[in-house]
Motif scaffolding. Structure first.
Motif, short mmCIF file in Angstrom:
data_model
loop_
_atom_site.label_atom_id
_atom_site.label_comp_id
_atom_site.label_asym_id
_atom_site.label_seq_id
_atom_site.Cartn_x
_atom_site.Cartn_y
_atom_site.Cartn_z
N THR A 1 -8.76 -0.63 7.32
CA THR A 1 -8.71 -1.88 8.09
C THR A 1 -7.34 -2.54 8.08
O THR A 1 -7.15 -3.53 8.79
N THR A 2 -6.38 -1.99 7.34
CA THR A 2 -5.01 -2.50 7.47
C THR A 2 -4.30 -1.90 8.68
O THR A 2 -3.24 -2.38 9.07
N MET B 1 0.84 -1.18 0.00
CA MET B 1 0.00 0.00 0.00
C MET B 1 0.88 1.24 0.00
O MET B 1 1.97 1.25 0.55
N ASN B 2 0.37 2.30 -0.56
CA ASN B 2 1.05 3.57 -0.61
C ASN B 2 1.30 4.07 0.81
O ASN B 2 0.36 4.17 1.61
N PRO B 3 2.54 4.38 1.17
CA PRO B 3 2.85 4.80 2.55
C PRO B 3 2.09 6.06 2.97
O PRO B 3 1.72 6.21 4.14
N MET B 4 1.84 6.98 2.05
CA MET B 4 1.11 8.19 2.38
C MET B 4 -0.33 7.85 2.79
O MET B 4 -0.84 8.40 3.78
N ILE B 5 -0.96 6.93 2.09
CA ILE B 5 -2.32 6.51 2.43
C ILE B 5 -2.33 5.79 3.77
O ILE B 5 -3.19 6.02 4.61
N PRO C 1 -3.83 13.29 -15.06
CA PRO C 1 -3.38 11.89 -15.15
C PRO C 1 -2.26 11.55 -14.16
O PRO C 1 -2.20 10.45 -13.64
N GLN C 2 -1.38 12.52 -13.84
CA GLN C 2 -0.31 12.25 -12.89
C GLN C 2 -0.85 11.99 -11.48
O GLN C 2 -0.31 11.22 -10.73
N GLN C 3 -1.97 12.64 -11.12
CA GLN C 3 -2.54 12.47 -9.79
C GLN C 3 -3.29 11.16 -9.66
O GLN C 3 -3.56 10.71 -8.56
N THR C 4 -3.66 10.55 -10.76
CA THR C 4 -4.45 9.32 -10.70
C THR C 4 -3.60 8.08 -10.76
O THR C 4 -4.11 6.99 -10.60
N ASN C 5 -2.31 8.21 -10.93
CA ASN C 5 -1.44 7.05 -11.01
C ASN C 5 -1.26 6.45 -9.62
O ASN C 5 -0.65 7.05 -8.76
N THR C 6 -1.84 5.29 -9.42
CA THR C 6 -1.77 4.64 -8.11
C THR C 6 -0.77 3.50 -8.06
O THR C 6 -0.68 2.79 -7.09
N HIS C 7 -0.03 3.29 -9.13
CA HIS C 7 0.92 2.17 -9.17
C HIS C 7 2.28 2.61 -8.73
O HIS C 7 2.72 3.66 -8.79
#
Length: 140
Positions: free
Chosen positions: A39-40, A1-5, A134-140
């Motif tokens: 929940t993580t 998971m993304n550390p920021m999230i 598009p740069q803000q939507t990159n979740t990979h």
């Protein structure tokens, strides 16, 4: 998971726990991703009450008591509908706060528009609408 999230979910949880409050969420475009992130966090059951994945209009109506006429009049991804999702999540779950979100998904799976609403049991909602690049939507 993304550390920021992960850090954001942990910080939200710490604040809710310190104030003995609970959160519910109503998601559409994220398909349960917010609930997953929450929940993580170890111990999240002490502050996360319930999550609703309401991808279809019928799910929004059935699970969150949103009239289909409201969705038809304003659209499934409108700010009005997302505010109704937060209100419904509060009413159904009994939580102190609700987070709701919906948006328009792009052809590559990214979001081009995001509506986010944070509501609390007292009459206080904050709505945010944001066009995303598009740069803000990159979740990979």
């Amino acid at each position: 998971m993304n550390p920021m999230i992960e850090n954001l979910a942990r910080a939200v949880g710490q604040s809710l726990l310190a104030n003995r409050q609970k959160l519910s969420c109503a998601e559409s475009c994220s398909g349960g991703g917010v609930g997953y992130a929450i929940t993580t966090v170890p111990g999240s059951s002490a502050w996360f009450e319930q999550g609703f994945i309401t991808y279809s209009n019928q799910a929004k109506s059935t699970m969150l008591n949103i009239p289909l006429s409201l969705i038809d009049a304003h659209g499934a991804v409108s700010q009005t509908t997302v505010e109704a999702m937060a209100d419904g999540a509060l009413a159904v779950s009994g939580a102190d706060y609700a987070l709701s979100l919906s948006g328009i998904a792009g052809p590559e799976g990214g979001l081009s528009l995001l509506h986010l609403v944070r509501c609390r049991r007292t009459p206080s909602c904050q709505s945010h609408t944001r066009p995303l690049t598009p740069q803000q939507t990159n979740t990979h």
